[in-house]
Design an enzyme around this catalytic site. Structure first.
Site, mmCIF file in Angstrom:
data_model
loop_
_atom_site.group_PDB
_atom_site.id
_atom_site.type_symbol
_atom_site.label_atom_id
_atom_site.label_comp_id
_atom_site.label_asym_id
_atom_site.label_seq_id
_atom_site.Cartn_x
_atom_site.Cartn_y
_atom_site.Cartn_z
ATOM 1 N N GLY A 8 -50.842 -7.988 -34.164
ATOM 2 C CA GLY A 8 -51.960 -8.407 -35.015
ATOM 3 C C GLY A 8 -51.782 -7.910 -36.435
ATOM 4 N N GLY A 11 -53.569 -9.254 -40.116
ATOM 5 C CA GLY A 11 -54.988 -9.147 -40.450
ATOM 6 C C GLY A 11 -55.262 -8.149 -41.571
ATOM 7 N N GLN A 12 -56.552 -7.852 -41.768
ATOM 8 C CA GLN A 12 -56.948 -7.004 -42.904
ATOM 9 C C GLN A 12 -56.253 -5.641 -42.865
ATOM 10 O OE1 GLN A 12 -60.867 -5.321 -42.812
ATOM 11 N NE2 GLN A 12 -60.953 -4.969 -45.015
ATOM 12 N N ASP A 34 -47.325 -11.050 -35.317
ATOM 13 C CA ASP A 34 -48.623 -11.735 -35.396
ATOM 14 C C ASP A 34 -48.512 -13.042 -34.618
ATOM 15 O OD1 ASP A 34 -51.290 -11.304 -37.076
ATOM 16 O OD2 ASP A 34 -50.914 -13.460 -36.954
ATOM 17 N N ILE A 35 -49.646 -13.563 -34.182
ATOM 18 C CA ILE A 35 -49.641 -14.795 -33.394
ATOM 19 C C ILE A 35 -49.197 -15.986 -34.230
ATOM 20 C CG2 ILE A 35 -52.109 -15.298 -33.788
ATOM 21 C CD1 ILE A 35 -52.159 -16.235 -30.799
ATOM 22 N N TYR A 144 -68.303 -7.485 -28.944
ATOM 23 C CA TYR A 144 -67.332 -6.678 -29.684
ATOM 24 C C TYR A 144 -67.490 -5.199 -29.294
ATOM 25 C CZ TYR A 144 -65.086 -4.721 -33.950
ATOM 26 O OH TYR A 144 -64.302 -4.042 -34.846
ATOM 27 N N LYS A 148 -65.131 -2.559 -27.312
ATOM 28 C CA LYS A 148 -64.717 -1.283 -27.913
ATOM 29 C C LYS A 148 -64.980 -0.112 -26.967
ATOM 30 C CE LYS A 148 -62.958 -2.692 -31.792
ATOM 31 N NZ LYS A 148 -61.484 -2.812 -31.835
ATOM 32 N N ILE A 174 -64.168 -1.457 -43.258
ATOM 33 C CA ILE A 174 -63.020 -1.117 -44.115
ATOM 34 C C ILE A 174 -63.063 -2.038 -45.329
ATOM 35 C CG2 ILE A 174 -60.505 -0.928 -44.260
ATOM 36 C CD1 ILE A 174 -61.479 0.890 -42.125
HETATM 37 C C1 AKB Z 1 -67.088 -5.562 -38.108
HETATM 38 O O1 AKB Z 1 -67.942 -5.584 -39.008
HETATM 39 O O2 AKB Z 1 -67.132 -6.243 -37.081
HETATM 40 C C2 AKB Z 1 -65.935 -4.603 -38.281
HETATM 41 C C3 AKB Z 1 -66.236 -3.263 -37.689
HETATM 42 C C4 AKB Z 1 -67.165 -2.341 -38.361
HETATM 43 O O3 AKB Z 1 -65.725 -2.946 -36.662
HETATM 44 N N1 AKB Z 1 -65.608 -4.464 -39.668
#
Ligand code: AKB
Length: 322
Positions: A8, A11-12, A34-35, A144, A148, A174
């Protein structure tokens, strides 16, 4: 770390972590994957070092690259972010957990260390919002965040059960000026600088007063290397460390920009999905365990970051690069 593979990488975070690792460990020792090979960031990575097209969900191809390049450290940066994840939770689970499980399994088989980022998104409404402790209630309300928290548990499980050297940080938003983030809740804090440089009004999707932890990219890059180089005997925690550099809400970043660009204008058009996510996350995390266990100490604050972001983006804008 001798031979590093980043999944990956386009990405950013990856687009800046790869050159950072190349500077420290040598370009011949860093394999970016990367994909998609045909994006601007993948093409840039391919011009400046080793690049391989890899779908992280393809375990056989992933393992072949790890064997071929004699990889000892995997950085798994594959993820759909918080707001995008809510549009397609099943896909978010498939991608986020699939890439992580492959990384951990291949690390087990090939005796690699693994870094994978967790996030402030691992916390939820019932977590303490101020000075959010390292060890506390974690009941996120997004897919998400569910990924995590699961990923943190899996990392610790692979460490205790199979001896995989898995380490992680809970990244805040970030802020960077190389590759735009996409689909996150904290993205506004990047996009606002581009609007300011372009002389456009910024329409903020996050409500005034909604505090979130943030960090400038150079601190994020230092954190990753510092943690992966830390003496394992000093790590009480592993997956995953709270780290933060600053905490602000939209009007604070707006005022920081206006002190440098007095004509800049911001209005609000709150996105209910992002607002609910932001309000369920910490206002400010307590990162004392990272400071004590591996010396975490950020260098950038809102003022110094704002100076640098405006300078770098204005320079690219004047050269027609953005
Ligand atoms: C998001 O906003 O989804 C990410 C994070 C804080 O994990 N930047």
């Amino acid at each position: 770390m001798k031979n590093i593979l980043i999944v990956g990488a386009g990405g950013q975070i990856g687009s800046e972590l790869v050159p950072h690792l190349q500077r420290i460990y040598g370009a011949d020792h860093v394999v970016a994957t990367d994909i998609k090979a045909d994006t601007k960031s993948s093409q840039k990575l391919a011009q400046n070092g080793i690049f391989e097209e890899l779908d992280a969900l393809n375990a056989a191809q992933f393992a072949e690259l790890v064997g071929r390049y004699r990889i000892d450290t995997i950085f798994n940066l594959v993820a759909l972010l918080s707001a995008t994840g809510e549009k397609n939770p099943q896909l978010a689970w498939k991608i986020n957990m699939g890439a992580l499980l492959n990384s951990l399994e291949i690390a087990r088989e090939h005796r690699c260390a693994v870094f994978t980022p967790s996030s402030i998104g691992a916390f939820g409404e019932s977590s303490p919002h101020d000075n959010t402790p390292q060890d506390t209630v974690m009941r996120p309300s997004t897919i998400y965040g569910v990924c995590k928290v699961t990923g943190e548990l899996l990392g610790d499980y692979y460490h205790s059960r199979f001896g995989v050297d898995a380490r992680s940080v809970r990244f805040p938003g970030i802020i960077s000026n190389e590759t735009l983030p996409g689909g996150g809740t904290t993205d506004y804090a990047v996009e606002i600088y581009y609007a300011a440089v372009r002389g456009q009004e910024f329409v903020c999707p996050i409500p005034q007063g909604s505090y979130m932890d943030m960090m400038y990219m150079p601190d994020a890059l230092d954190a990753v290397v510092q943690l992966m180089e830390a003496d394992p005997a000093k790590l009480v925690h592993r997956n995953s460390f709270n780290i933060t550099a600053m905490s602000f809400e939209p009007s604070a970043i707006y005022e920081a920009i206006r002190r440098r660009r007095p004509d800049f204008k911001m209005t609000y058009n709150v996105d209910p999905v992002r607002a609910a996510i932001a309000n369920s996350w910490p206002n400010k995390m307590d990162d004392s365990c990272a400071r004590a266990e591996w010396g975490w100490s950020p260098k950038w604050d809102l003022e110094s970051m704002t100076d640098d972001m405006l300078r770098v983006i204005a320079d690219k804008y004047s050269k027609g690069l953005i």
